[in-house]
Design a protein around this motif. Structure first.
Motif, mmCIF file in Angstrom:
data_model
loop_
_atom_site.group_PDB
_atom_site.id
_atom_site.type_symbol
_atom_site.label_atom_id
_atom_site.label_comp_id
_atom_site.label_asym_id
_atom_site.label_seq_id
_atom_site.Cartn_x
_atom_site.Cartn_y
_atom_site.Cartn_z
ATOM 1 N N SER A 123 64.111 72.606 -42.616
ATOM 2 C CA SER A 123 65.204 71.650 -42.710
ATOM 3 C C SER A 123 64.963 70.645 -43.831
ATOM 4 N N PRO A 124 65.929 70.510 -44.744
ATOM 5 C CA PRO A 124 65.796 69.517 -45.819
ATOM 6 C C PRO A 124 65.648 68.103 -45.261
ATOM 7 N N GLY A 125 66.306 67.851 -44.141
ATOM 8 C CA GLY A 125 66.202 66.528 -43.519
ATOM 9 C C GLY A 125 64.759 66.198 -43.169
ATOM 10 N N VAL A 150 62.331 63.283 -44.559
ATOM 11 C CA VAL A 150 61.692 62.276 -43.702
ATOM 12 C C VAL A 150 60.184 62.266 -43.919
ATOM 13 N N LEU A 151 59.587 63.449 -43.924
ATOM 14 C CA LEU A 151 58.141 63.516 -44.135
ATOM 15 C C LEU A 151 57.763 62.895 -45.479
ATOM 16 N N GLY A 152 58.536 63.237 -46.502
ATOM 17 C CA GLY A 152 58.233 62.722 -47.837
ATOM 18 C C GLY A 152 58.326 61.210 -47.890
ATOM 19 N N LEU A 153 59.377 60.665 -47.292
ATOM 20 C CA LEU A 153 59.561 59.210 -47.325
ATOM 21 C C LEU A 153 58.424 58.504 -46.590
ATOM 22 N N TYR A 208 53.929 64.954 -35.959
ATOM 23 C CA TYR A 208 53.498 64.613 -37.318
ATOM 24 C C TYR A 208 54.292 63.428 -37.848
ATOM 25 N N ILE A 209 55.604 63.452 -37.551
ATOM 26 C CA ILE A 209 56.444 62.346 -38.005
ATOM 27 C C ILE A 209 56.029 61.064 -37.310
#
Lengths: 399, 379, 235
Positions: free
Chosen positions: A264-266, A270-273, A356-357
């Motif tokens: 999922s791109p979402g 989120v992980l990247g941010l 993880y988030i």
């Protein structure tokens, strides 16, 4: 707001003016990714150089040799014919594997005497080792099956009968998530995350130490600007640059290195941010407390390798002692590389990525909190003494 | 003259000791790395790959198969679940890496000689797991299908002996050379620790020139009339000496205590290491000769030192990289060193090859020192 | 007169050295207090504490009625010229003014007036790092005055700089004081003693107050006693 934007504006101006920093923020991540991408672009280890030492020279032994020659995984090195040559070739790297068919192999087999084919492979590099072992077994499984089939044909069975006998119990293997055993799918994005970690930390962690070295930090401290605004303003350019690099490197990985980026791109967003936020916050915090840029640079540079290795991304966490696993869990890189794999390679949904988030979110809070509430006071240090590169400055070319 | 050299060496050692950051890095950096990595890889061999089974048949035949899977090398049964969905769940969560699904009516189909399909699933997301698991499953596949085939033949009235002959075309054995147990710690621990070591050394060497010219005491040195060559040569001797001094405990620990393989002789291996220490020192010196300040010097040095391990082909092999990258990689002394580590420590490939490697690293050093000398002379 | 700075029993230890040893002082609004002392006597240490930059070991410091340990609020009334060059040397003079104004949350309207008064018009586009000492100090003062501070803390405001700049700076300082501003000015050159309204002589971590004329007289006495000893040894 105007204050924050002004601080951000001048920080950006600084990044552009300092050439090395500019290159580091905008070019080195892509440069490293391109370099590693080129290194791993083949993705699958094929053409393992193998020697066939055929001491029997019978029909059967030639069939075995042919089985290896026909496998796309192996490349037979023709000029190696004897066992000593095989030994030498394995030592000097010309060979990574070998097959030795003993003398009188076919005869002995016909007489049901004990005999076996010897396969050797190079275990000193386990990427060669693991793969070659798998390839050898694949070749032998196929070869055994075909020789059984021809044996049964010799007994007078029809093709259909043979198939039904041989497939009585068939064990089909499905490899999920990375069916081609692509090393690139496996490793590359983990390395990308470590590159972002290192470059992100290295650039943001100089933002305050640099001001201290140039004494300009006094302007920040004596001005009525709250700590959180200093952090926010100074962090914005780095946060943006890091996120830009995150997107750029993922695009590069997918477009040029052909790495699988599913999921999922979402979640990727989120992980990247969160990862970016942790790095920026932690980098700023380091910067506040480090004595000078040289020390920060030195320490931070050394973090990459150990952080990656203990994360469980390569050697699995199940086989790492508990205390190292606990240590690794304190690091954002661990959660990012593992969580990211859950998303892009395994394409799992939110429920599998949530831990993880959550961990990264917690770390982001822990990293940003001290960065926005730091005390705008310095602890004065004694000057001079025999301690080198420890004060607020480091050697620079002197005119 | 010797007195002068000794004085400079002594001063250099004093400086390195009093640079607290550098001292910490040199003293503890690579040693911590070695201990941490040795602990990380302390399981050494990837056995006990977590395996889950879905036995939809639950007969004695299926249980026998489950046993066989449990006994396979490297696999370890950790769960027995009721459905395919549950298995999928376990693999998604990473709790199982291998899954085996035995279909309903497995025993009956086998007994009747009907075809039946057992499914094995491998989580391919971690290659280290996946290649090992796949090799293990391949062996299980062969024995399982052979056994089934033999009984099928027997059921068709073929004599047991002949049926076995059809399947046991021949046997083969596997010998992993140089690392018989496929010990992952042997493979990586020392190399990674040495990678940290070379990074630490690069950081130290990156101060060689800028550390002098960046301080006002440089005026004293210029005024003293000592030749720059003798001055920097003396400093470099001290630094390379330190590099070797810190790698020694690493080697003693790695080879003496952890028993990592060292198949060539100690003196030749130390000589090989010395050539590398000189080569990385030359790169650091070069970086420090044109950098504007110490931070930039450290950055330049590390731009080479950081990715060099990946490029050296110690893990993902050079042979699998594109040709142009291979050529570029052989320019770096790190490639010669880490390739050599594999050839000499594991394989004892002989003095002839080693001398070749040592000369290559010294050639890199000569070029870098030469370039650094030009930069120093021009300033 | 209102007290703007109140320091009580201030002690600062750096490493093992006691730099400020329980000193107390008060500054009233509109006053120009000169802090006089030799290099290493602790002038900068004292000023950085007053400006809320450094932590200190013990004592109580209040600026504009605010305990500097507890609150940042006093900084909006503060202007600081540091001894070391602390402007952003890779930014131009104009950018420095603009950025520091932003840091201080001060309006832009002041910038033009200060450029004019400190005669910075011609160097606006030059990087601060490349300015000559006199121009640099004028710029530094302009930056310090951007927020129309009630208290100006100036550390070695005028060093060995060209006379023109010296005149401009002194003129601006007078205007500032005439407008009701308070100034604490540290220097090590006795020439500036007459410019102060009151002098705090900092020595061995203690401060002693004099009228400027009195301080100058003591300084001359000291010089003469040294000359009398026939040595040129340090003071």
């Amino acid at each position: 707001m105007r204050q924050i934007l002004n601080i951000a504006h001048y920080e950006m101006l600084h990044i552009i003016k300092e050439k090395t920093l500019f290159l580091m923020v905008f070019l080195v991540p892509l440069g490293y990714a391109a370099l590693f991408g080129a290194a791993y672009v083949t993705a699958v280890l094929n053409n393992v150089p193998i020697a066939i030492v055929d001491l029997d020279d019978s029909k059967l032994s030639r069939e075995i040799a042919a089985a290896f020659a026909n496998s796309p995984h192996f490349k037979v090195v023709d000029d190696i014919k004897t066992y000593p040559e095989l030994q030498e070739g394995m030592k000097n790297g010309r060979l990574r594997a070998g097959v030795v068919i003993p003398e009188h192999f076919e005869q002995k087999l016909a007489r049901h005497e004990l005999t076996r084919v010897l396969t050797v492979y190079d275990g000193s590099n386990l990427i060669w080792g693991y793969n070659t072992r798998k390839y050898i077994r694949e070749v032998f499984n196929e070869f055994t099956a075909s020789s059984t089939a021809s044996y049964l044909a010799g007994m007078g069975y029809t093709k259909n009968e043979i198939r039904s006998i041989m497939d009585t119990v068939s064990l089909n293997t499905e490899v999920w998530y990375n069916p081609t055993f692509s090393y690139t799918n496996f490793l590359f994005l983990g390395l990308v995350m470590i590159i972002l970690h290192q470059i992100g930390l290295l650039s943001v962690s100089l933002t305050v130490t640099r001001e201290k070295e140039r004494k300009t930090w006094l302007q920040f401290l004596s001005a009525p600007v709250p700590a959180w605004k200093i952090f926010t303003g100074k962090a914005i350019p780095y946060f943006a640059a890091n996120f830009f690099n995150y997107a750029l490197l993922l695009w590069f990985a997918s477009r040029f290195v052909h790495v699988k980026i599913g999921g999922s791109p979402g979640l990727i967003l989120v992980l990247g941010l969160l990862y970016d936020l942790v790095i920026t916050g932690a980098g700023f915090f380091i910067s506040l407390h480090a004595s000078n840029s040289l020390q920060v640079t030195r320490y931070v540079m050394l973090l990459g390798v150990p952080f990656f290795m203990i994360s469980g991304y390569t050697w699995p966490g199940t086989h790492i002692p508990a205390f190292i696993n606990y240590l690794a869990r304190l690091l954002p890189s661990t959660w990012m590389v593992l969580g990211f794999r859950q998303v892009v390679l395994k394409e799992l949904d939110m429920s599998y990525v949530l831990p993880y988030i959550r961990a990264l979110g917690l770390m982001a809070v822990l990293a940003v909190l001290p960065a926005v509430t730091f005390a705008k006071r310095l602890r004065p240090r004694p000057q001079g003494g025999p301690v080198l590169n420890n004060g607020p400055s480091y050697p620079a070319r002197w005119k | 003259m010797l007195k002068q050299v000794m004085a400079i060496i002594r001063r250099e050692l004093f400086y390195m000791w009093h640079d607290r950051g550098l001292r910490n890095i040199l003293l503890w950096g690579s040693l911590t790395g070695l201990l941490l990595l040795y602990a990380t890889y302390s399981a050494q061999v990837l056995k006990d790959i977590p395996t889950a089974v879905v036995d939809l048949d639950n007969s004695s035949a299926s249980r026998e198969l489950v046993d066989k899977i449990g006994q396979a090398e490297y696999l370890k049964l950790v769960a027995s679940v009721a459905s395919y969905d549950d298995l999928q769940e376990l693999i998604k969560q990473g709790k199982a890496v291998v899954g085996v699904v035995i279909p309903e009516n497995f025993a009956r189909d086998v007994a009747l000689g009907r075809q039946t399909r057992v499914l094995a699933v491998i989580d391919g997301s971690n290659m280290i797991y996946a290649t090992n698991a796949s090799a293990a499953v391949l062996t299980v596949t062969r024995t399982v299908s052979a056994q089934a085939g033999v009984s099928a033949l027997v059921a068709r009235g073929v004599q047991l002996q002949q049926a076995k002959a059809a399947y046991q075309a021949f046997d083969f054995s596997e010998e992993p050379w140089f690392n018989p147990a496929l010990n992952y710690a042997y493979f990586l621990v020392l190399a990674l620790a040495l990678n940290i070591w070379q990074q630490c050394c690069t950081l130290a060497a990156c101060l060689n020139v800028i550390g002098e010219r960046g301080m006002k005491s440089w005026l004293q040195i210029k005024a003293s009339g000592i030749s720059k060559f003798r001055f920097f040569a003396s400093k470099s001797i001290a630094q390379v000496f330190i590099f070797m001094a810190i790698v020694l405990p690493l080697y003693v620990l790695a080879f003496g205590v952890f028993k990592l393989p060292l198949n060539c002789s100690w003196p030749s291996f130390l000589l090989f290491t010395l050539a590398f220490a000189i080569a990385i020192h030359s790169i650091g010196t070069l970086a420090s000769s044109f950098a504007r300040n110490a931070v930039d010097a450290a950055r330049f040095g590390m731009i080479i030192a950081l990715p060099s391990f990946v490029l050296s082909g110690y893990t993902w092999p050079l042979e699998a990289m594109p040709a142009y990258l291979q050529k570029a990689a052989w320019v770096l002394p790190q490639t010669w060193f880490f390739q050599g580590l594999n050839y000499f420590a594991f394989k004892n490939a002989g003095w002839h090859l080693m001398s070749h490697y040592i000369l290559a690293m010294l050639a890199v050093a000569a070029v870098c020192y030469g370039a650094a000398a030009v930069f120093i002379a021009r300033s | 007169m209102e007290t703007i700075v109140a320091v009580k029993d201030l002690t600062q230890k750096i490493g093992k050295k006691t730099v400020l040893d329980g000193l107390s002082l008060e500054v009233s609004t509109g006053e120009c207090l000169g802090i006089f002392g030799m290099k290493g006597s602790g002038k900068t240490t004292l000023l950085h504490i007053l400006a809320g930059i450094d932590r200190f070991t013990s004592g109580k410091v209040e600026v504009a009625g605010v305990d500097v340990r507890k609150n940042e609020g006093f900084k909006k009334y503060l202007g600081l010229v540091t001894q070391e060059r602390s402007l952003f040397h890779d930014l131009s003079a104009a950018e420095n003014l603009d950025f520091i104004a932003a840091l201080k949350n001060a309006g832009r309207e002041n910038i033009d007036r200060l450029i004019e008064r400190l005669e910075l018009g011609e160097v606006l586009n030059q990087p601060a790092g490349s300015l000559e000492a006199g121009l640099y100090q004028r710029l530094a003062l302009a930056c310090a005055l951007l927020n129309k501070p009630r208290l100006l803390i100036a550390d070695e405001l005028i060093g060995a700089i060209d006379l023109d700049s010296r005149r401009i700076i002194l003129r601006e300082l007078e205007t500032f004081l005439a407008g009701g501003g308070t100034c604490i000015w540290a220097f090590s050159n006795a020439d500036f003693l007459p410019h102060a309204g009151r002098v705090g002589w900092l020595e061995k971590g203690k401060i002693t107050f004099y009228q400027p004329a009195e301080a100058l007289a003591r300084w001359n006495d000291r010089l003469q006693s040294l000359a009398g000893q026939g040595g040129d040894g340090g003071a």
